[in-house]
Design a protein around this motif. Structure first.
Motif, PDB file in Angstrom:
ATOM      1  N   SER B  27       0.823  -1.217   0.000  1.00  0.00           N
ATOM      2  CA  SER B  27       0.000   0.000   0.000  1.00  0.00           C
ATOM      3  C   SER B  27       0.855   1.265   0.000  1.00  0.00           C
ATOM      4  O   SER B  27       0.385   2.341  -0.358  1.00  0.00           O
ATOM      5  N   MET B  28       2.128   1.138   0.398  1.00  0.00           N
ATOM      6  CA  MET B  28       2.995   2.308   0.437  1.00  0.00           C
ATOM      7  C   MET B  28       3.933   2.356  -0.766  1.00  0.00           C
ATOM      8  O   MET B  28       4.617   3.343  -0.995  1.00  0.00           O
ATOM      9  N   ASP B  29       3.946   1.280  -1.530  1.00  0.00           N
ATOM     10  CA  ASP B  29       4.782   1.136  -2.708  1.00  0.00           C
ATOM     11  C   ASP B  29       4.479   2.257  -3.703  1.00  0.00           C
ATOM     12  O   ASP B  29       3.357   2.437  -4.114  1.00  0.00           O
ATOM     13  N   ASN B  30       5.518   2.996  -4.097  1.00  0.00           N
ATOM     14  CA  ASN B  30       5.244   4.058  -5.062  1.00  0.00           C
ATOM     15  C   ASN B  30       5.365   3.599  -6.511  1.00  0.00           C
ATOM     16  O   ASN B  30       5.247   4.401  -7.417  1.00  0.00           O
ATOM     17  N   THR B  31       5.574   2.288  -6.733  1.00  0.00           N
ATOM     18  CA  THR B  31       5.503   1.822  -8.119  1.00  0.00           C
ATOM     19  C   THR B  31       4.045   1.941  -8.574  1.00  0.00           C
ATOM     20  O   THR B  31       3.725   1.608  -9.688  1.00  0.00           O
ATOM     21  N   LYS B  33       1.214   0.471  -7.945  1.00  0.00           N
ATOM     22  CA  LYS B  33       0.251  -0.593  -8.184  1.00  0.00           C
ATOM     23  C   LYS B  33      -1.034  -0.305  -7.411  1.00  0.00           C
ATOM     24  O   LYS B  33      -2.127  -0.535  -7.914  1.00  0.00           O
ATOM     25  N   PHE B  34      -0.877   0.225  -6.216  1.00  0.00           N
ATOM     26  CA  PHE B  34      -2.050   0.570  -5.432  1.00  0.00           C
ATOM     27  C   PHE B  34      -1.950   1.988  -4.905  1.00  0.00           C
ATOM     28  O   PHE B  34      -2.484   2.322  -3.854  1.00  0.00           O
ATOM     29  N   SER B  35      -1.255   2.824  -5.636  1.00  0.00           N
ATOM     30  CA  SER B  35      -0.964   4.161  -5.131  1.00  0.00           C
ATOM     31  C   SER B  35      -2.179   5.084  -5.203  1.00  0.00           C
ATOM     32  O   SER B  35      -2.137   6.200  -4.719  1.00  0.00           O
ATOM     33  N   HIS B  36      -3.262   4.610  -5.826  1.00  0.00           N
ATOM     34  CA  HIS B  36      -4.475   5.417  -5.824  1.00  0.00           C
ATOM     35  C   HIS B  36      -5.279   5.183  -4.550  1.00  0.00           C
ATOM     36  O   HIS B  36      -6.447   5.540  -4.441  1.00  0.00           O
ATOM     37  N   PHE B  37      -4.617   4.545  -3.613  1.00  0.00           N
ATOM     38  CA  PHE B  37      -5.181   4.297  -2.294  1.00  0.00           C
ATOM     39  C   PHE B  37      -4.442   5.115  -1.251  1.00  0.00           C
ATOM     40  O   PHE B  37      -3.361   5.633  -1.518  1.00  0.00           O
ATOM     41  N   ILE B  38      -5.010   5.206  -0.081  1.00  0.00           N
ATOM     42  CA  ILE B  38      -4.316   5.850   1.018  1.00  0.00           C
ATOM     43  C   ILE B  38      -3.392   4.861   1.729  1.00  0.00           C
ATOM     44  O   ILE B  38      -3.583   3.660   1.645  1.00  0.00           O
TER      45      ILE B  38
END
Lengths: 185, 185
Positions: B27-31, B33-38
């Motif tokens: 969830s914190m990965d800036n690649t 993959k899920f960066s449209h999440f908090i």
DNA sequence: GTTAGCATGTAAACAGTTACATGATTGT
DNA sequence: ACAATCATGTAACTGTTTACATGCTAAC
């Protein structure tokens, strides 16, 4: 730097005096004056204003109006000004971004085409409205900082809209191609 | 569409099995993959996973590891899959965006030049790192939806970086030109 | 030997939303 | 009559963060 109701209220009152009701409207205004903030509800604003006044960072007084209920307008104090500036004078945290649309787009192949179409249509309308409302603002009347922020908002919303206009067909084409049989129920 | 820890967990487990610890990192990965999440904390993830398992939307089992503590890896169930897809198959809410940097930039004329410089420097480094990490991803290996989202992330981060590179000097020039005498104290 | 990373989990505290309560005025 | 807008405020609830508690391995 705290990005909460308290800071939002101070940021808005730093620009101009306002009532709780007006602060709410300003925070939702997509002309983007404060659009780099989150929306907040009345249930958060009124208690925050009360506390800020208690601490002497803002001062409120009742303003009578014709054909409308009286309102309590707050002004920022010198103490409020310096405390606000001190609180934002740190290295900022990364931007926070949350998008329901991107979560939906990411799973387009597993969702009905009608849902994808509708989501794209609504998003395009929203982005166009936002671009238009920013374009209507008079950039010259602003400080260099505000101009920087407005121009950034315009640029990003235009880029977002352009990308959607150019690529929405790929989403629609992919929609529903991997639809799980709902018979699973 | 609820954008909470629950949905985040389901979205990640929809892609691949993971432990609570791994979900946090993803969830914190800036690649992106899920960066449209908090970002979410462990204190929110673990209870959420427990509840999802109770409801039968995910299933966990212990995996022993060499030279590391054992972990509890969760997999999404068919029920979890269909409930997740149903929950996102609605017209999405507007994107939520929060930026401490823009709040600071907006008030650059009232802040010390050193603060503005540092904020710009840190932001540029962050944006460059983010652009690089997205560029390293293999877009071909993705579904059309994921490709759309990744390309969007790359575009927006590049645009943001380019704007900052071209306009940061106006912020630095304006910095401190309207500095209030701190003697007010 | 101490810091960093892996790994899970709980309880207290906090921030904010939702729903409720009230009431005046304007337009349909 | 009824809905919409203006206007303020409270209380219950929800979701999430922070801090704490535990323990193991690896690297410096």
């Amino acid at each position: 730097m705290p990005m909460n109701v308290r800071t939002l209220c101070l940021a808005i009152l730093f620009e101009e005096p306002a009532s709780g009701y007006e602060i709410r409207k300003l925070s939702m205004d997509n002309t983007c004056k404060f659009s780099h903030f989150i929306d907040v509800s009345y249930g958060a604003i009124y208690p925050a204003l009360g506390k800020l006044e208690e601490e002497g960072l803002i001062a409120g007084h009742v303003v009578e109006q014709e054909n409308k209920p009286a309102k309590r307008v707050y002004e920022i104090t010198d103490k409020g000004r310096s405390e606000f500036l001190a609180s934002i004078a740190v290295v900022p945290e990364d931007d926070k971004f949350k998008s329901e649309f991107l979560l939906l787009a990411m799973h387009c192949d597993m969702l009905p085409r009608a849902v994808i179409r509708k989501a794209i249509e609504v998003r395009m309308a929203t982005l166009r409205a936002k671009v238009n409302s920013i374009e209507e603002c008079d950039l010259c009347a602003l400080t260099p900082g505000a101009r920087f922020v407005f121009a950034y908002g315009l640029l990003m919303n235009r880029a977002s809209l352009k990308y959607l206009e150019e690529n929405h067909q790929t989403l629609i084409d992919a929609a529903g191609t991997n639809l799980q049989a709902e018979a699973a129920e």
